[in-house]
Design a protein around this motif. Structure first.
Motif, PDB file in Angstrom:
ATOM      1  N   PRO A 114       0.802  -1.223   0.000  1.00 58.89           N
ATOM      2  CA  PRO A 114       0.000   0.000   0.000  1.00 58.89           C
ATOM      3  C   PRO A 114       0.834   1.270   0.000  1.00 58.89           C
ATOM      4  O   PRO A 114       0.406   2.295  -0.552  1.00 58.89           O
ATOM      5  CB  PRO A 114      -0.835  -0.116   1.288  1.00 58.89           C
ATOM      6  N   VAL A 115       2.020   1.226   0.591  1.00 63.44           N
ATOM      7  CA  VAL A 115       2.891   2.404   0.615  1.00 63.44           C
ATOM      8  C   VAL A 115       3.386   2.720  -0.797  1.00 63.44           C
ATOM      9  O   VAL A 115       3.391   3.883  -1.231  1.00 63.44           O
ATOM     10  CB  VAL A 115       4.066   2.201   1.584  1.00 63.44           C
ATOM     11  N   LEU A 116       3.797   1.690  -1.537  1.00 65.25           N
ATOM     12  CA  LEU A 116       4.241   1.894  -2.911  1.00 65.25           C
ATOM     13  C   LEU A 116       3.091   2.370  -3.796  1.00 65.25           C
ATOM     14  O   LEU A 116       3.272   3.252  -4.647  1.00 65.25           O
ATOM     15  CB  LEU A 116       4.840   0.610  -3.479  1.00 65.25           C
ATOM     16  N   ALA A 117       1.907   1.802  -3.607  1.00 58.62           N
ATOM     17  CA  ALA A 117       0.749   2.224  -4.395  1.00 58.62           C
ATOM     18  C   ALA A 117       0.434   3.695  -4.145  1.00 58.62           C
ATOM     19  O   ALA A 117       0.181   4.459  -5.093  1.00 58.62           O
ATOM     20  CB  ALA A 117      -0.454   1.357  -4.056  1.00 58.62           C
ATOM     21  N   GLU A 118       0.444   4.098  -2.896  1.00 54.22           N
ATOM     22  CA  GLU A 118       0.168   5.499  -2.555  1.00 54.22           C
ATOM     23  C   GLU A 118       1.218   6.425  -3.148  1.00 54.22           C
ATOM     24  O   GLU A 118       0.883   7.481  -3.693  1.00 54.22           O
ATOM     25  CB  GLU A 118       0.128   5.658  -1.034  1.00 54.22           C
ATOM     26  N   ARG A 119       2.482   6.017  -3.054  1.00 55.18           N
ATOM     27  CA  ARG A 119       3.554   6.866  -3.570  1.00 55.18           C
ATOM     28  C   ARG A 119       3.475   6.983  -5.093  1.00 55.18           C
ATOM     29  O   ARG A 119       3.642   8.080  -5.645  1.00 55.18           O
ATOM     30  CB  ARG A 119       4.915   6.321  -3.147  1.00 55.18           C
ATOM     31  N   TYR A 125      -5.346  21.836  -1.331  1.00 53.83           N
ATOM     32  CA  TYR A 125      -4.494  20.708  -1.691  1.00 53.83           C
ATOM     33  C   TYR A 125      -3.055  21.073  -1.320  1.00 53.83           C
ATOM     34  O   TYR A 125      -2.736  22.245  -1.101  1.00 53.83           O
ATOM     35  CB  TYR A 125      -4.590  20.373  -3.186  1.00 53.83           C
ATOM     36  N   GLN A 126      -2.210  20.091  -1.257  1.00 53.57           N
ATOM     37  CA  GLN A 126      -0.789  20.313  -1.002  1.00 53.57           C
ATOM     38  C   GLN A 126       0.053  19.512  -1.989  1.00 53.57           C
ATOM     39  O   GLN A 126      -0.302  18.377  -2.340  1.00 53.57           O
ATOM     40  CB  GLN A 126      -0.384  19.883   0.418  1.00 53.57           C
ATOM     41  N   GLN A 127       1.158  20.095  -2.407  1.00 56.93           N
ATOM     42  CA  GLN A 127       2.185  19.320  -3.103  1.00 56.93           C
ATOM     43  C   GLN A 127       3.157  18.815  -2.049  1.00 56.93           C
ATOM     44  O   GLN A 127       3.860  19.588  -1.415  1.00 56.93           O
ATOM     45  CB  GLN A 127       2.929  20.159  -4.139  1.00 56.93           C
ATOM     46  N   VAL A 128       3.179  17.497  -1.876  1.00 58.29           N
ATOM     47  CA  VAL A 128       4.011  16.894  -0.838  1.00 58.29           C
ATOM     48  C   VAL A 128       5.213  16.159  -1.420  1.00 58.29           C
ATOM     49  O   VAL A 128       6.043  15.628  -0.679  1.00 58.29           O
ATOM     50  CB  VAL A 128       3.187  15.936   0.054  1.00 58.29           C
ATOM     51  N   ASP A 129       5.300  16.112  -2.736  1.00 56.89           N
ATOM     52  CA  ASP A 129       6.429  15.473  -3.399  1.00 56.89           C
ATOM     53  C   ASP A 129       6.566  16.098  -4.786  1.00 56.89           C
ATOM     54  O   ASP A 129       5.673  16.823  -5.238  1.00 56.89           O
ATOM     55  CB  ASP A 129       6.210  13.965  -3.518  1.00 56.89           C
ATOM     56  N   LEU A 130       7.685  15.818  -5.457  1.00 63.31           N
ATOM     57  CA  LEU A 130       7.868  16.283  -6.820  1.00 63.31           C
ATOM     58  C   LEU A 130       7.427  15.169  -7.764  1.00 63.31           C
ATOM     59  O   LEU A 130       8.069  14.117  -7.849  1.00 63.31           O
ATOM     60  CB  LEU A 130       9.327  16.647  -7.087  1.00 63.31           C
TER      61      LEU A 130
END
Length: 383
Positions: A203-208, A234-239
């Motif tokens: 689930p962590v990989l799917a979310e990422r 909304y937020q940008q939490v990663d590139l």
């Protein structure tokens, strides 16, 4: 011209796309999640993440596994360049493992030897990307055992292999990998016009991967750094990137899924028929992985006489047989030669290239068309 591959579009497929065009959502609607669930259910994985191409899926897959600057990724030389390029997109170094001469897939024996040498040199890969070449599974269990031994992550490049199986598992179940990637290009087993999908049981990989395909932006309060400012927030939490699949593509893919098993059965019947029809010609037919059932995206012959390679290829094209060559070894491409790879590095892959021709194979191919391919090929070989 009989093409080497061709999409099979039904009226139901057309109707499914038209229904989306008449709906409220052309993107980010209900069709994409439905398609993701359909693929995950079919292969036996917990999660599916749909994107606009298999190249995009490979990119977010290796990125989700943490591949980055200074890391090392290995794949096969006999593949489309995307299998290697995904590592370069992340800033990683890319190297290759030679193929098994019978199945054209990454050779577990070559992998074992290379891993032993890499461990001694203190430079192990972080990720390996075995390719299910032509739709036929790798010797996945052996590769997975080696990966576990050395603490390496696996992304299966199954761009050719939706509908294939290995042992009791469908390719894509991720029984022997962290992530599996599929392609839905028009010449593949099923199509979304362009498109790809990654399956995983984590689930962590799917979310990422879900974040990375959509700019790294989320509306999920659980992923935000502080409480939402309001319903618009909304937020940008990663590139991330804009790798989203459209609703039209997903609707086409969902419709095509209804005929996937039919496509696989027909491709297997055609491959078996080729095996019989070509048995007495001066060429080698493809080998098969023990305990596996191929999706037969491609049927690749290898000529006994490499000196006739170009002549036979050109004769076939000139006489209405749309052959192709899959693939030029990636390590011989100018970009990778500039990175230090050279001709002679992977002899089995280079020997394959000197003799290989992909002859027509697609689900809608008739026996008459297949007979024509064999007839013209026989003529070419006799000249």
């Amino acid at each position: 011209m009989i093409p080497y591959g061709r999409q099979d579009i039904s009226q139901a497929d057309i109707d499914a796309v038209v229904d989306v065009l008449k709906s409220d959502f052309l993107t980010q609607g209900p069709a994409v999640p439905a398609f993701e669930q359909a693929i995950a259910d079919y292969v036996g994985a917990k999660f599916g993440v749909a994107v606009n191409s298999a190249t995009s899926a490979l990119h977010i897959a290796v990125k989700a596994l943490g591949l980055g600057e200074g890391d090392l990724m290995w794949t096969s030389p006999i593949t489309f360049v995307a299998s290697a390029n995904c590592g370069r997109y992340c800033g990683a170094d890319v190297d290759f493992v030679d193929i098994d001469a019978d199945t054209f897939n990454m050779c577990p024996d070559a992998l074992a030897a290379k891993l032993e040498a890499a461990e001694a040199a203190g430079r192990l890969p972080k990720v390996i990307v075995p390719v299910h070449m032509c739709g036929q599974s790798t010797r996945a269990e052996e590769i997975a055992a080696l990966a576990r031994k050395y603490g390496i992550k696996i992304v299966e490049d199954a761009s050719h292999a939706i509908g294939a199986s290995y042992g009791e598992d469908k390719v894509g179940a991720c029984a022997y990998s962290d992530i599996t990637v599929f392609s839905f290009h028009p010449v593949k087993i099923i199509t979304t016009a362009e498109g790809g999908l990654a399956t995983t049981n984590d689930p962590v990989l799917a979310e990422r991967m879900g974040l990375l395909r959509s700019h790294g932006v989320t509306r999920d309060p659980a992923l935000m750094t502080h409480e939402s400012d309001g319903p618009w927030y909304y937020q940008q939490v990663d590139l991330g990137w804009n790798y989203r699949m459209t609703e039209m593509q997903a609707a086409l893919g969902l419709s095509q899924m209804a005929r996937l098993d039919q496509f696989i059965d027909r491709r297997n019947a055609l491959a078996d028929r080729y095996d019989s029809l070509l048995a007495d010609l001066p060429l080698q037919i493809p080998g098969r992985t023990d305990g596996a059932r191929s999706a037969w995206h491609l049927y690749v012959i290898r000529l006994d006489d490499a000196a006739k390679h170009r002549e036979v290829f050109e004769y076939l094209r000139a006489n209405g047989i749309g052959v192709n060559l899959h693939y030029i070894p990636v390590h011989t491409q100018p970009y990778y030669r500039d990175l230090g790879h050279k001709v002679g590095d992977f002899p089995a892959s280079e020997e394959y290239y000197s003799r290989a021709i992909s002859i027509p194979l697609f689900a809608g191919m008739s026996d008459v068309e297949q007979n024509d391919v064999v007839r013209v090929l026989s003529e070419a070989l006799s000249k």
